[in-house]
Motif scaffolding. Structure first.
Motif, PDB file in Angstrom:
ATOM      1  N   ARG A   1      11.693  -2.833   9.602  1.00  0.00           N
ATOM      2  CA  ARG A   1      13.118  -3.131   9.694  1.00  0.00           C
ATOM      3  C   ARG A   1      13.581  -3.653   8.339  1.00  0.00           C
ATOM      4  O   ARG A   1      12.839  -4.357   7.657  1.00  0.00           O
ATOM      5  CB  ARG A   1      13.368  -4.182  10.760  1.00  0.00           C
ATOM      6  CG  ARG A   1      13.143  -3.669  12.171  1.00  0.00           C
ATOM      7  CD  ARG A   1      13.670  -4.655  13.184  1.00  0.00           C
ATOM      8  NE  ARG A   1      13.443  -4.188  14.525  1.00  0.00           N
ATOM      9  CZ  ARG A   1      13.992  -4.720  15.599  1.00  0.00           C
ATOM     10  NH1 ARG A   1      14.792  -5.759  15.466  1.00  0.00           N
ATOM     11  NH2 ARG A   1      13.745  -4.245  16.794  1.00  0.00           N
TER      12      ARG A   1
ATOM     13  N   GLU B   1      14.324  -9.051   8.373  1.00  0.00           N
ATOM     14  CA  GLU B   1      13.307  -9.650   9.231  1.00  0.00           C
ATOM     15  C   GLU B   1      13.729 -11.048   9.651  1.00  0.00           C
ATOM     16  O   GLU B   1      13.595 -11.999   8.881  1.00  0.00           O
ATOM     17  CB  GLU B   1      11.961  -9.676   8.504  1.00  0.00           C
ATOM     18  CG  GLU B   1      11.483  -8.281   8.133  1.00  0.00           C
ATOM     19  CD  GLU B   1      10.125  -8.306   7.460  1.00  0.00           C
ATOM     20  OE1 GLU B   1       9.546  -9.399   7.301  1.00  0.00           O
ATOM     21  OE2 GLU B   1       9.643  -7.230   7.091  1.00  0.00           O
TER      22      GLU B   1
ATOM     23  N   TYR C   1      12.560 -13.455  12.173  1.00  0.00           N
ATOM     24  CA  TYR C   1      11.498 -13.726  13.132  1.00  0.00           C
ATOM     25  C   TYR C   1      11.353 -15.223  13.354  1.00  0.00           C
ATOM     26  O   TYR C   1      11.028 -15.972  12.427  1.00  0.00           O
ATOM     27  CB  TYR C   1      10.188 -13.106  12.666  1.00  0.00           C
ATOM     28  CG  TYR C   1      10.268 -11.598  12.605  1.00  0.00           C
ATOM     29  CD1 TYR C   1      10.592 -10.874  13.747  1.00  0.00           C
ATOM     30  CD2 TYR C   1      10.046 -10.907  11.424  1.00  0.00           C
ATOM     31  CE1 TYR C   1      10.695  -9.489  13.712  1.00  0.00           C
ATOM     32  CE2 TYR C   1      10.140  -9.523  11.384  1.00  0.00           C
ATOM     33  CZ  TYR C   1      10.465  -8.824  12.523  1.00  0.00           C
ATOM     34  OH  TYR C   1      10.568  -7.454  12.487  1.00  0.00           O
TER      35      TYR C   1
ATOM     36  N   ASP D   1       9.104 -17.390  15.199  1.00  0.00           N
ATOM     37  CA  ASP D   1       7.835 -17.440  15.912  1.00  0.00           C
ATOM     38  C   ASP D   1       7.754 -18.582  16.920  1.00  0.00           C
ATOM     39  O   ASP D   1       7.076 -18.472  17.939  1.00  0.00           O
ATOM     40  CB  ASP D   1       6.673 -17.560  14.915  1.00  0.00           C
ATOM     41  CG  ASP D   1       6.562 -16.334  14.033  1.00  0.00           C
ATOM     42  OD1 ASP D   1       7.024 -15.260  14.463  1.00  0.00           O
ATOM     43  OD2 ASP D   1       6.038 -16.442  12.914  1.00  0.00           O
TER      44      ASP D   1
ATOM     45  N   PRO E   1      10.607 -17.997  20.936  1.00  0.00           N
ATOM     46  CA  PRO E   1      10.598 -16.644  21.514  1.00  0.00           C
ATOM     47  C   PRO E   1      11.853 -16.294  22.299  1.00  0.00           C
ATOM     48  O   PRO E   1      12.273 -15.145  22.323  1.00  0.00           O
ATOM     49  CB  PRO E   1       9.358 -16.643  22.415  1.00  0.00           C
ATOM     50  CG  PRO E   1       8.997 -18.074  22.608  1.00  0.00           C
ATOM     51  CD  PRO E   1       9.469 -18.799  21.384  1.00  0.00           C
TER      52      PRO E   1
ATOM     53  N   GLN F   1      14.347 -15.393  19.818  1.00  0.00           N
ATOM     54  CA  GLN F   1      13.972 -14.150  19.151  1.00  0.00           C
ATOM     55  C   GLN F   1      14.650 -12.943  19.791  1.00  0.00           C
ATOM     56  O   GLN F   1      15.066 -12.010  19.095  1.00  0.00           O
ATOM     57  CB  GLN F   1      12.460 -13.961  19.176  1.00  0.00           C
ATOM     58  CG  GLN F   1      11.985 -12.733  18.412  1.00  0.00           C
ATOM     59  CD  GLN F   1      12.376 -12.799  16.947  1.00  0.00           C
ATOM     60  OE1 GLN F   1      11.994 -13.713  16.246  1.00  0.00           O
ATOM     61  NE2 GLN F   1      13.142 -11.820  16.485  1.00  0.00           N
TER      62      GLN F   1
ATOM     63  N   ASP G   1      16.843 -10.236  17.738  1.00  0.00           N
ATOM     64  CA  ASP G   1      16.591  -8.792  17.725  1.00  0.00           C
ATOM     65  C   ASP G   1      17.916  -8.029  17.744  1.00  0.00           C
ATOM     66  O   ASP G   1      18.048  -6.986  17.095  1.00  0.00           O
ATOM     67  CB  ASP G   1      15.740  -8.392  18.930  1.00  0.00           C
ATOM     68  CG  ASP G   1      14.291  -8.833  18.795  1.00  0.00           C
ATOM     69  OD1 ASP G   1      13.872  -9.149  17.662  1.00  0.00           O
ATOM     70  OD2 ASP G   1      13.588  -8.873  19.822  1.00  0.00           O
TER      71      ASP G   1
ATOM     72  N   GLU H   1      17.092 -14.806   6.997  1.00  0.00           N
ATOM     73  CA  GLU H   1      15.645 -14.584   6.990  1.00  0.00           C
ATOM     74  C   GLU H   1      14.885 -15.870   6.692  1.00  0.00           C
ATOM     75  O   GLU H   1      13.767 -16.069   7.175  1.00  0.00           O
ATOM     76  CB  GLU H   1      15.291 -13.494   5.978  1.00  0.00           C
ATOM     77  CG  GLU H   1      15.704 -12.105   6.427  1.00  0.00           C
ATOM     78  CD  GLU H   1      15.526 -11.048   5.358  1.00  0.00           C
ATOM     79  OE1 GLU H   1      15.220 -11.418   4.197  1.00  0.00           O
ATOM     80  OE2 GLU H   1      15.710  -9.854   5.660  1.00  0.00           O
TER      81      GLU H   1
ATOM     82  N   PRO I   1      12.550 -18.573  10.761  1.00  0.00           N
ATOM     83  CA  PRO I   1      11.237 -19.131  11.095  1.00  0.00           C
ATOM     84  C   PRO I   1      11.250 -20.623  11.399  1.00  0.00           C
ATOM     85  O   PRO I   1      10.259 -21.152  11.924  1.00  0.00           O
ATOM     86  CB  PRO I   1      10.401 -18.849   9.825  1.00  0.00           C
ATOM     87  CG  PRO I   1      11.107 -17.745   9.130  1.00  0.00           C
ATOM     88  CD  PRO I   1      12.556 -17.980   9.415  1.00  0.00           C
TER      89      PRO I   1
END
Length: 201
Positions: free
Chosen positions: A36, A39, A41, A43, A46, A49, A53, A174, A178
């Motif tokens: 993609r 990113e 993400y 972690d 969830p 997340q 998406d 990005e 995280p």
């Protein structure tokens, strides 16, 4: 898919070895892109997340002209707000978007190295790094103002703002993703705040 593949490989520096004048050839691809292009993400979050998406999908659609700029502007604003709520507020009290940004700025969250505390000693005194922190705050507050004018006042400007600031927003998102935590994640598991930062591209 060919365009997304080129954008991703370029961001990862995979074309650097060919020299500055070399340009990749756009080709149709039937298989999925290399990665993609953006990113986001989380972690440790969830549940968040799944929402990010959606954001990644709309950001990819932007490159193909398949999403209205007003829609993407709203999505970016929502993604930032959700991440900052889970990072610096933990929904302990109601904060405005601007207050969330200021708290993130004060807590040292607005930088792409916040999840790497070992980097703090290397860069914390550098003006080069702290400039990113200032620019990230300015960018997020500009997002807030532009979104307010577009959503509540019917103003133009979403496309022009995104054309100028899309990649900077992608980088900030990005770096923030995280750090997000789901509500049941203990706050003391969050990475330490630092002031080390990287310049916006």
């Amino acid at each position: 898919m060919g365009l997304i593949d080129i954008l991703t490989r370029a961001r990862l520096g995979m074309y650097d070895r060919y020299g500055e004048g070399w340009r990749p050839t756009l080709r149709a691809r039937s298989e999925p892109a290399y990665l993609r292009p953006h990113e986001l993400y989380a972690d440790k979050a969830p549940r968040l997340q799944a929402r990010l998406d959606v954001t990644m999908g709309l950001m990819a659609d932007w490159h193909f002209g398949e999403v209205a700029p007003e829609t993407l502007l709203e999505e970016l604003h929502a993604a930032v707000e959700l991440i900052l709520e889970s990072t610096v507020n933990r929904r302990s009290k109601r904060l405005s978007f601007a207050q969330l940004v200021e708290k993130a700025y004060e807590d040292g969250v607005l930088n792409p190295l916040a999840r790497y505390p070992e980097m703090q000693r290397l860069h914390e005194s550098s003006e080069y790094w702290s400039e990113y922190r200032d620019k990230a705050r300015e960018l997020l507050l500009a997002l807030k103002d532009t979104r307010k004018n577009v959503r509540h006042r019917g103003a133009d400007g979403a496309r022009a703002w995104l054309n100028e600031n899309f990649w900077g927003m992608a980088e900030v998102l990005e770096s923030l993703a995280p750090l997000a935590l789901d509500p049941d994640e203990a706050p003391d598991n969050a990475p330490p705040s630092i002031t080390s930062v990287r310049r916006l591209s």
